[in-house]
Design an enzyme around this catalytic site. Sequence first.
Site, short mmCIF file in Angstrom:
data_model
loop_
_atom_site.label_atom_id
_atom_site.label_comp_id
_atom_site.label_asym_id
_atom_site.label_seq_id
_atom_site.Cartn_x
_atom_site.Cartn_y
_atom_site.Cartn_z
N ARG A 199 0.83 -1.43 0.13
CA ARG A 199 0.14 0.17 0.04
C ARG A 199 0.65 1.17 0.12
O ARG A 199 0.32 2.30 -0.71
CB ARG A 199 -1.01 0.07 1.32
CG ARG A 199 -2.00 -0.85 1.08
CD ARG A 199 -3.06 -0.90 2.12
NE ARG A 199 -4.13 -1.68 1.83
CZ ARG A 199 -5.39 -2.20 2.58
NH1 ARG A 199 -5.03 -1.67 3.94
NH2 ARG A 199 -6.13 -2.75 2.14
N GLY A 211 -14.14 -3.05 0.21
CA GLY A 211 -15.46 -2.62 0.37
C GLY A 211 -16.00 -1.64 -0.64
O GLY A 211 -17.00 -1.62 -0.96
N GLY A 251 -11.57 -7.95 -0.88
CA GLY A 251 -10.18 -8.43 0.00
C GLY A 251 -9.80 -9.87 -0.13
O GLY A 251 -8.81 -10.36 -0.37
P1 ADP Z 1 -14.32 -11.03 -1.12
O1 ADP Z 1 -13.70 -10.50 0.28
O2 ADP Z 1 -13.43 -11.22 -2.21
O3 ADP Z 1 -15.60 -10.07 -1.48
P2 ADP Z 1 -16.09 -12.69 0.37
O4 ADP Z 1 -15.78 -12.13 1.54
O5 ADP Z 1 -17.47 -12.58 -0.16
O6 ADP Z 1 -14.98 -12.29 -0.98
O7 ADP Z 1 -15.94 -14.34 0.50
C1 ADP Z 1 -14.75 -15.00 0.79
C2 ADP Z 1 -14.92 -15.90 1.75
O8 ADP Z 1 -15.98 -17.13 1.16
C3 ADP Z 1 -13.79 -16.84 1.85
O9 ADP Z 1 -13.53 -16.62 3.19
C4 ADP Z 1 -13.98 -18.38 1.55
O10 ADP Z 1 -13.74 -19.15 2.54
C5 ADP Z 1 -15.59 -18.44 1.68
N1 ADP Z 1 -16.28 -19.43 0.84
C6 ADP Z 1 -16.14 -19.67 -0.73
N2 ADP Z 1 -16.53 -20.46 -0.92
C7 ADP Z 1 -17.10 -21.15 0.25
C8 ADP Z 1 -18.09 -22.23 0.24
N3 ADP Z 1 -18.28 -23.31 -0.44
N4 ADP Z 1 -18.67 -22.57 1.82
C9 ADP Z 1 -18.17 -21.67 2.71
N5 ADP Z 1 -17.53 -20.42 2.63
C10 ADP Z 1 -16.99 -20.17 1.10
MG MG Z 2 -14.10 -10.68 2.52
#
Ligand code: ADP
Ligand code: MG
Length: 394
Positions: free
Chosen positions: A37, A374, A351
């Site tokens: 960063r 976010g 993230g």
């Molecule tokens: P980002 O931070 O990129 O927006 P999210 O926070 O929405 O992504 O999602 C990330 C989380 O989703 C990870 O911690 C991952 O372990 C979880 N995840 C992905 N697939 C599954 C699943 N099939 N069951 C439970 N958790 C899941």
């Molecule tokens: Mg996330």
Amino acid sequence: MNKKSLNDISVSNKKVFVRVDYNVPMDKAGNITDDTRIRATIPTLEFLLSKNAAVILASHLGRPKGKVAPEFSLKPVAEKLSQMIGREVKFAPDCVGAEASKMAAELQPGQILLLENLRFHAEEEKNDPEFAKQLAGLAEILVNDAFGVSHRAHASVHGITKYIPAVPGFLMDKELLFLGQAVTNPVRPFAAIIGGAKVSDKIGVIENLLNKVDTLIIGGGMANTFLAAQGYQFGKSLVEADKFDLAKQLLETAKAKGVNLLLPEDVVVADKFAADAERKTVPIDQIPAEWMALDIGPATAANYSAALNGMKTVVWNGPMGVFEFDAFAVGTEAVAKAVAASGAKSIVGGGDSVAALEKLNLAAQITHISTGGGASLEFLEGKELPGIAALADK
Ligand code: ADP
Ligand code: MG
């Protein structure tokens, strides 16, 4: 959205307040464990210094909750930045008050001053007008290079712009260029890949992108909910039963808009939520009652990869499985490689999505990795971000 850029204004010999995101990870001893960063802001800083601006840097670090907390001091960041940029970086022990004002007033062209953590004052997150005015009083121009906090109306990105003009820095420019083009004027065909744990976190993103994409690929835990809503049995998987109606509605919308919406046909199931779980691949209509789906299966990954072939723009948010466990990062890896191989302009935000790409060593293959988790989500939801709305228009 046509914002002025740093190149459109004169910064020569001016005092410039640069809002950066130096919310860097540190170990217990206060060593910075990842300087990405800080590094990302250097082009903006070098530009300002080359124009003989006096640069006043401000950031938050961690969650000190409006109180002074020494473990969240930005002092180590001043030292790190000084090493990285090869110049002295002065440090003000508070971001407002007599000493900050004096140091800012005495700062000469070509010098750098880093202010202490903005969030040592509750007024920062409250967007307090008096606090914003004090920050503004330190400089003549605001350069906002902190995309990651621009979805919040905080004093240093929002309130401050009532008093001094604001332009984006080069890092912010990049975010606006890539995310902005993808959601307003994408080169087609345009695919979005949405994953992650829950549908409920991404409703706004899916709704907005359904108006824009040609193809929508859904994976991760949220795919379970879409499939379970259609009657598939998901055993012990993460499923949001209260979102079944919504999931069905979204599928209808996709159909009505002619969006090619893809869901898994097979999944990797585990007997427990653990890195060393026993696992097997099953079609979505054969999930054992005591097992849970933690990744997309190989047939699904192949299908998704084929669908990405020929895309010109790909936006990706949310991993395809529980990538934190190596055994369930396979689907995410396959899709990441397909995104890279497609040759599309690719934009990844979120993230965990970024963490997954870094873990898999594939981040360099992506055209643009958004610095704001976010903030990039809200951008993809089509919302107006207060810190960006406050930047001067062309
Ligand atoms: P980002 O931070 O990129 O927006 P999210 O926070 O929405 O992504 O999602 C990330 C989380 O989703 C990870 O911690 C991952 O372990 C979880 N995840 C992905 N697939 C599954 C699943 N099939 N069951 C439970 N958790 C899941
Ligand atoms: Mg996330």
